[in-house]
Write a protein that holds these residues in place. Structure first.
Motif, PDB file in Angstrom:
ATOM      1  N   PRO A   1       0.806  -1.226   0.000  1.00  0.00           N
ATOM      2  CA  PRO A   1       0.000   0.000   0.000  1.00  0.00           C
ATOM      3  C   PRO A   1       0.835   1.270   0.000  1.00  0.00           C
ATOM      4  O   PRO A   1       0.431   2.287  -0.565  1.00  0.00           O
ATOM      5  CB  PRO A   1      -0.833  -0.125   1.282  1.00  0.00           C
ATOM      6  CG  PRO A   1      -0.130  -1.132   2.123  1.00  0.00           C
ATOM      7  CD  PRO A   1       0.543  -2.068   1.177  1.00  0.00           C
ATOM      8  N   ARG A   2       2.033   1.227   0.615  1.00  0.00           N
ATOM      9  CA  ARG A   2       2.847   2.442   0.651  1.00  0.00           C
ATOM     10  C   ARG A   2       3.306   2.836  -0.743  1.00  0.00           C
ATOM     11  O   ARG A   2       3.227   4.015  -1.133  1.00  0.00           O
ATOM     12  CB  ARG A   2       4.055   2.219   1.567  1.00  0.00           C
ATOM     13  CG  ARG A   2       4.824   3.509   1.851  1.00  0.00           C
ATOM     14  CD  ARG A   2       5.976   3.260   2.781  1.00  0.00           C
ATOM     15  NE  ARG A   2       6.631   4.507   3.154  1.00  0.00           N
ATOM     16  CZ  ARG A   2       7.728   4.586   3.898  1.00  0.00           C
ATOM     17  NH1 ARG A   2       8.281   3.481   4.360  1.00  0.00           N
ATOM     18  NH2 ARG A   2       8.259   5.755   4.177  1.00  0.00           N
TER      19      ARG A   2
ATOM     20  N   VAL B   1      -7.460   0.727   1.130  1.00  0.00           N
ATOM     21  CA  VAL B   1      -6.275   0.452   1.955  1.00  0.00           C
ATOM     22  C   VAL B   1      -6.634   0.484   3.435  1.00  0.00           C
ATOM     23  O   VAL B   1      -6.185  -0.362   4.213  1.00  0.00           O
ATOM     24  CB  VAL B   1      -5.163   1.473   1.632  1.00  0.00           C
ATOM     25  CG1 VAL B   1      -4.064   1.434   2.689  1.00  0.00           C
ATOM     26  CG2 VAL B   1      -4.570   1.193   0.254  1.00  0.00           C
TER      27      VAL B   1
ATOM     28  N   ALA C   1      -6.498  -2.665   6.014  1.00  0.00           N
ATOM     29  CA  ALA C   1      -5.510  -2.592   7.102  1.00  0.00           C
ATOM     30  C   ALA C   1      -6.075  -3.036   8.445  1.00  0.00           C
ATOM     31  O   ALA C   1      -5.305  -3.428   9.337  1.00  0.00           O
ATOM     32  CB  ALA C   1      -4.981  -1.161   7.223  1.00  0.00           C
TER      33      ALA C   1
ATOM     34  N   LEU D   1      -2.069   8.758   5.656  1.00  0.00           N
ATOM     35  CA  LEU D   1      -2.063   7.297   5.589  1.00  0.00           C
ATOM     36  C   LEU D   1      -0.652   6.768   5.370  1.00  0.00           C
ATOM     37  O   LEU D   1      -0.253   5.758   5.959  1.00  0.00           O
ATOM     38  CB  LEU D   1      -2.969   6.815   4.455  1.00  0.00           C
ATOM     39  CG  LEU D   1      -4.462   6.694   4.731  1.00  0.00           C
ATOM     40  CD1 LEU D   1      -5.180   6.184   3.498  1.00  0.00           C
ATOM     41  CD2 LEU D   1      -4.717   5.760   5.904  1.00  0.00           C
TER      42      LEU D   1
ATOM     43  N   ILE E   1       0.380   1.176   7.573  1.00  0.00           N
ATOM     44  CA  ILE E   1       0.598   1.219   6.125  1.00  0.00           C
ATOM     45  C   ILE E   1       2.074   1.048   5.807  1.00  0.00           C
ATOM     46  O   ILE E   1       2.442   0.309   4.884  1.00  0.00           O
ATOM     47  CB  ILE E   1       0.080   2.555   5.545  1.00  0.00           C
ATOM     48  CG1 ILE E   1      -1.410   2.760   5.908  1.00  0.00           C
ATOM     49  CG2 ILE E   1       0.270   2.584   4.041  1.00  0.00           C
ATOM     50  CD1 ILE E   1      -2.314   1.616   5.505  1.00  0.00           C
TER      51      ILE E   1
ATOM     52  N   THR F   1      -6.804  -5.856  -0.364  1.00  0.00           N
ATOM     53  CA  THR F   1      -7.139  -4.469  -0.705  1.00  0.00           C
ATOM     54  C   THR F   1      -8.006  -4.400  -1.956  1.00  0.00           C
ATOM     55  O   THR F   1      -8.961  -3.614  -2.022  1.00  0.00           O
ATOM     56  CB  THR F   1      -5.861  -3.640  -0.922  1.00  0.00           C
ATOM     57  OG1 THR F   1      -5.015  -3.774   0.230  1.00  0.00           O
ATOM     58  CG2 THR F   1      -6.192  -2.170  -1.114  1.00  0.00           C
TER      59      THR F   1
END
Length: 410
Positions: free
Chosen positions: A76-77, A119, A123, A182, A188, A330
């Motif tokens: 996700p990052r 996301v 999470a 985020l 994340i 996700t």
């Protein structure tokens, strides 16, 4: 009653995730209305301005699963960083583009929308134990309801200080700020990419229980689309078309209370089985709404609809988080956004075609009730396939650091 929420907020990283998600989600309803006003100002035509909104919405719905898949595959990052840069560029083009290019700029804006909501939902299972997941998804859904109450009210206030395109910029700033927050979240930053799997264009849609849950969500928003038409028709009969806004506000308030009530306690039946009585209760109330003798009675029934749809909308993402394939965690929530917006669009289209200029809304209420019954039937089928679908609270506790393994939002 609040113990579940106190335990949820006590987990490290939860307040940060909630604040970031709130800022991102607040930007969406503000943008929706502000973009229409800005397009009308610049283009001078409601018809063309409508195309701007349609292009933005369709691009967002069609491209959302791609963003979710990138977040799963590369982490996700990495995904949010890339989308953040592309979305900032798209906002710049939208605000500076000449009128002839505004539709194309709006399409680019929708296509580059960061998968922030997906996301966040993906999470939660990494951040909190399974016993706290119902409360987590209840708060997540409550935030959605709150932003769609507050967001449209902010637009006329902001337009007192800045022109419509300035409100668009403010909405964009909120989305970009929330996405940046985020990226700073430990949940994340520490999320690892999922191992590569055999390529499948349909992704999680090939998983039958997941597809059923997504279809249930689509029927749920189909009822909402029908209800949007039904309230306008009924309000026109009882009072005035503008009073439909009061009814939709009561629907959102009921959904907010119902969602928070669901997450505040442990239920004696599993989340999957809870969908059946909730959907049947919704169908019964909607049928009553079609025959309401007056505005006050209708207002009470609409509030009751919200009280049962709020918990349903919190149960579905919790079940998706528990049952969808872990390598699509996700992406499945991105598909949830696509399915819910598609359901809403079809609901408004069908109910609009069946509702005449002097209709009292009975037909639209009937269509909404039929969709709610379909939700109940599909929920029963999903329970049989999963034998049965358990609530996440009954699942094994997952460590917040577990990285191997949920509707939207945006």
């Amino acid at each position: 009653m609040l113990a579940h929420y106190r335990r949820l907020l006590a987990h490290p990283g939860v307040p940060h995730l909630l604040v970031a998600g709130l800022i991102v989600k607040l930007g969406t309803p503000v943008l929706s209305l502000a973009l229409l006003l800005a397009a009308v100002d610049r283009l001078g035509s409601y018809a063309t301005a409508g195309l701007v909104l349609t292009g933005h919405a369709l691009a967002l719905a069609m491209c959302a699963p791609l963003g979710g898949r990138i977040a799963d595959r590369y982490g996700p990052r990495t995904a949010l960083t890339g989308y953040l840069a592309a979305h900032a560029l798209a906002y710049t083009l939208l605000l500076l583009a000449p009128p002839a290019l505004m539709i194309g700029a709006a399409v680019l804006l929708g296509a580059t929308t960061p998968p922030a909501g997906s996301v966040v939902r993906g999470a939660w299972p990494r951040l909190v134990p399974a016993t706290s997941l119902p409360a987590a998804y209840a708060v997540d859904n409550a935030v959605n309801e709150l932003t769609f109450i507050v967001g449209p009210l902010l637009v006329p206030v902001l337009t007192l200080a800045v022109p419509a395109h300035g409100v668009v910029a403010a909405a964009g700033a909120a989305i970009l700020l929330g996405t940046a927050l985020l990226l700073a979240s430990p949940a994340i930053r520490q999320a690892a990419p999922t191992p590569p799997v055999r390529f499948s264009l349909a992704g999680p849609l090939t998983h039958r229980p997941t597809l059923l849950l997504l279809t249930i969500a689509a029927f749920g928003t189909f009822t909402f689309g029908c209800l949007r038409i039904a309230t306008v028709a009924s309000a026109t009969t009882f009072a005035s078309a503008s009073s439909a806004g009061v009814l939709m506000g009561l629907l959102s308030a009921g959904a907010l209370l119902g969602t928070l009530g669901y997450g505040a306690r442990a239920w004696p039946i599993t989340g999957g089985r809870l969908l059946v009585p909730l959907s049947l209760a919704e169908a019964a109330i909607l049928l009553g709404g079609g025959w309401a003798p007056g505005f006050v009675t209708l207002a009470i029934l609409i509030t009751l609809v919200g009280l049962v749809t709020g918990p349903r909308d919190a149960v579905v993402p919790a079940l998706l988080a528990d049952h969808a394939p872990t390598h699509y965690r996700t992406e499945v929530f991105a598909w949830l956004n696509t399915f819910t917006w598609t359901g809403y669009g079809l609901g408004t289209a069908v109910a609009g075609q069946l509702t005449g200029p002097h209709d009292t809304g009975t037909t639209a209420f009937g269509m909404a009730a039929a969709a709610a019954v379909a939700c109940a039937i599909l929920s029963a089928a999903a329970n049989r396939i999963a034998s049965p679908l358990p609530t996440p609270a009954a699942a094994p506790t997952e460590s917040p650091s577990h990285e191997s393994d949920h509707v939207a939002d945006n």
